[in-house]
Write a protein that holds these residues in place. Structure first.
Motif, PDB file in Angstrom:
ATOM      1  N   CYS A  47       0.675  -1.078   0.034  1.00  0.00           N
ATOM      2  CA  CYS A  47       0.119   0.095   0.138  1.00  0.00           C
ATOM      3  C   CYS A  47       1.003   1.406   0.012  1.00  0.00           C
ATOM      4  O   CYS A  47       2.012   1.232   0.784  1.00  0.00           O
ATOM      5  N   TYR A  48       0.436   2.166  -0.897  1.00  0.00           N
ATOM      6  CA  TYR A  48       1.194   3.470  -0.887  1.00  0.00           C
ATOM      7  C   TYR A  48       0.723   4.630   0.329  1.00  0.00           C
ATOM      8  O   TYR A  48       1.191   5.606   0.430  1.00  0.00           O
ATOM      9  N   PHE A  49      -0.416   4.054   1.006  1.00  0.00           N
ATOM     10  CA  PHE A  49      -0.946   4.920   2.069  1.00  0.00           C
ATOM     11  C   PHE A  49      -1.159   6.403   1.400  1.00  0.00           C
ATOM     12  O   PHE A  49      -0.772   7.416   2.103  1.00  0.00           O
TER      13      PHE A  49
ATOM     14  N   ILE B 135      -9.265   3.307   4.319  1.00  0.00           N
ATOM     15  CA  ILE B 135      -8.339   2.030   4.110  1.00  0.00           C
ATOM     16  C   ILE B 135      -6.816   2.166   4.231  1.00  0.00           C
ATOM     17  O   ILE B 135      -6.133   1.414   4.882  1.00  0.00           O
ATOM     18  N   PRO B 136      -6.169   3.212   3.804  1.00  0.00           N
ATOM     19  CA  PRO B 136      -4.690   3.513   4.150  1.00  0.00           C
ATOM     20  C   PRO B 136      -4.530   3.444   5.594  1.00  0.00           C
ATOM     21  O   PRO B 136      -3.575   2.570   5.946  1.00  0.00           O
ATOM     22  N   LEU B 137      -5.430   3.974   6.490  1.00  0.00           N
ATOM     23  CA  LEU B 137      -5.146   3.626   7.852  1.00  0.00           C
ATOM     24  C   LEU B 137      -4.991   2.301   8.360  1.00  0.00           C
ATOM     25  O   LEU B 137      -4.243   2.000   9.242  1.00  0.00           O
TER      26      LEU B 137
ATOM     27  N   GLU C  54     -10.632  -1.743  -4.894  1.00  0.00           N
ATOM     28  CA  GLU C  54      -9.491  -2.411  -5.655  1.00  0.00           C
ATOM     29  C   GLU C  54      -9.514  -1.796  -6.975  1.00  0.00           C
ATOM     30  O   GLU C  54      -8.414  -1.535  -7.547  1.00  0.00           O
ATOM     31  N   GLU C  55     -10.398  -1.673  -7.633  1.00  0.00           N
ATOM     32  CA  GLU C  55     -10.434  -0.999  -8.980  1.00  0.00           C
ATOM     33  C   GLU C  55      -9.742   0.446  -9.105  1.00  0.00           C
ATOM     34  O   GLU C  55      -9.291   0.696  -9.760  1.00  0.00           O
ATOM     35  N   ALA C  56     -10.262   1.179  -7.779  1.00  0.00           N
ATOM     36  CA  ALA C  56      -9.653   2.684  -7.643  1.00  0.00           C
ATOM     37  C   ALA C  56      -8.219   2.678  -6.970  1.00  0.00           C
ATOM     38  O   ALA C  56      -7.697   3.866  -7.042  1.00  0.00           O
TER      39      ALA C  56
ATOM     40  N   PRO D 169      -3.980  -4.720  -7.839  1.00  0.00           N
ATOM     41  CA  PRO D 169      -4.313  -3.787  -6.684  1.00  0.00           C
ATOM     42  C   PRO D 169      -3.711  -4.218  -5.131  1.00  0.00           C
ATOM     43  O   PRO D 169      -3.381  -5.620  -5.303  1.00  0.00           O
ATOM     44  N   VAL D 170      -3.597  -3.494  -4.360  1.00  0.00           N
ATOM     45  CA  VAL D 170      -3.547  -3.903  -2.847  1.00  0.00           C
ATOM     46  C   VAL D 170      -4.771  -4.904  -2.608  1.00  0.00           C
ATOM     47  O   VAL D 170      -5.711  -4.560  -3.120  1.00  0.00           O
TER      48      VAL D 170
END
Length: 443
Positions: free
Chosen positions: A43-45, A61-63, A101-103, A113-114
């Protein structure tokens, strides 16, 4: 629904007894701790993460992925569950390939995707299997709310209301709670009784009473619920099934796909669930795919899914379509059913091919069939409902209906797509608006 009882060809135990567990094993086995750390590390966060925007419940999601990456999966679970109390089920059944995941930036850059859905399951399972409920109730408000329907929308609404200090009574027509999660999703997506385990976990918040066998318009009426409670939320789903517009559609062996799926979910022994040799499924959504795949997994020799439009118009995701094809399901498009042929029980079904404008081309298709499943959409059932918009209850952005003190959300309400995650979001948001209406609190 027609009976299978005297329909030749529809029989149980088409497979060896030991084959059922393998056939219906977990579609996406849970990541182990090392796999989760490796997946989280991709993940690029992103600061302005497009995956959050793509999530109907707005999970950060990043968190939560960063929390997994730093070895705190229970904190990750609380991040998820604060936005989506049914995050465990959604991690299993969400079409993530069409949403978060598409985004994902990794998807755009690399086509890979992640694994957001699998990471969400890893975190929520880790917490729930310990029996931990990370939320507690606020001080009692003295207000009571009736929730009709113990599916994703109703349960999400009930949990948020209970957490805010209200007392909630949930009325459901079925013999057990869970709604679509319990009765309408393929067995291999929610193994080991997860749907009921999630409900039991959710109820640990307290302040929620569930009454089963209570159908709206029969055991309970909306007018009485409004009189007995300070507010009402309708999350009753879609209980009816559209009729098959084909000659002979009342023949034995022509069944509702949703009933077939429910029978599988409630079966104590899958070997006792009867299935045909030649199965035809009519429809193009998730229910059609779930029915077709499971018929194949039960041992049907030939399974054909027939849809009236092209594959690009199917409600089922590309992943689900590919899954069906990988299991041996034949997908036929641009064809509509015209007649069910047989002497009492179905033996064949005839289709007419149509073009993109649904005009018949003159070409026909006749398929052998001893079992036909209808998955052509469901309809709203209930008496004395608020104003409808089309075939669903008309609601505002916060779920308010035309009747004062009554909110609605999930599949029965207008505006949203028929996904578990969307139903959860609508139930949650309606609960916040109900709370504001009952207490004057800002939300």
């Amino acid at each position: 629904m027609s009976s299978n009882a005297f329909t030749p060809g529809i029989v149980p135990a088409r497979l060896g007894g030991e084959d059922y567990a393998e056939q219906f094993s977990d579609l996406h086995p849970r990541l182990d701790p090392h796999e989760a750390l490796v997946a989280a590390d991709r993940c690029y966060f992103c600061h302005d993460a497009p995956c959050i925007t793509a999530c109907p419940t707005d999970i950060d999601i990043p968190l939560f992925i960063r929390q997994i990456a730093t070895g705190t999966p229970d904190a990750a679970a609380k991040t998820i569950l604060s936005q989506n109390i049914m995050g465990g089920m959604c991690a299993r059944v969400c079409p993530t390939e069409q949403l978060c995941e598409e985004a994902c930036v990794r998807e755009a850059a690399e086509g890979k995707p992640v694994l957001i859905g699998q990471l969400q399951r890893y975190a929520t399972d880790h917490l729930q299997e310990q029996g931990i409920h990370p939320f507690s109730r606020a001080a009692a408000t003295g207000k009571t709310v009736a929730v009709v329907g113990a599916g994703p929308a109703g349960l999400a609404c009930a949990h948020r209301l209970a957490m805010l200090g209200h007392d909630v009574t949930v009325y459901d027509a079925r013999p057990k709670p869970g709604g679509l999660n319990e009765f309408g999703i393929a067995t291999y997506k929610t193994v080991d009784g997860f749907a009921q385990a999630e409900v039991d976990w959710l109820l640990q918040i307290g302040g929620i009473e569930i009454k089963t066998g209570m159908a709206l318009g029969e055991a309970v009426r909306l007018e009485q619920l409004r009189a007995d409670h300070d507010a009402v939320f309708l999350g009753l789903g879609l209980g009816g099934v559209n009729a098959l517009q084909a000659e002979g559609a009342d023949k034995d062996g022509v069944l509702d796909a949703i009933d077939f799926i429910a029978d599988l979910r409630q079966a104590s022994d899958l070997a006792q669930v009867p299935v045909g040799r030649d199965v035809v499924v009519i429809g193009g959504g998730m229910t059609a795919i779930d029915a077709a795949v499971q018929a194949k997994l039960l041992g049907a020799l030939n399974v054909t899914l027939v849809y009236r439009r092209g594959r690009d118009r199917m409600n089922a995701s590309v992943f689900e379509q590919d899954l069906a094809a990988s299991k041996g399901v034949r997908i036929v498009t641009h064809a509509v059913p015209k007649s069910v042929i047989g002497n009492g029980a179905v033996r064949e079904i005839e289709f007419s091919y149509v073009d993109d404008d649904m005009a018949e081309t003159g070409d026909k298709l006749r398929l052998s069939a001893d079992q036909v499943f209808k998955a052509i959409g469901q309809t709203l059932e209930g008496d004395g409902l608020p104003e409808l918009e089309g075939r669903k209850i008309k609601v505002s952005d916060t779920g308010r209906t035309s009747v004062k003190g009554v909110w609605a959300g999930g599949d029965c309400a207008s505006g949203g797509d028929d996904l578990t995650v969307t139903a959860v979001a609508e139930g949650r948001d309606a609960a916040m608006d109900i709370h504001a209406a009952l207490t004057g609190a800002a939300v």
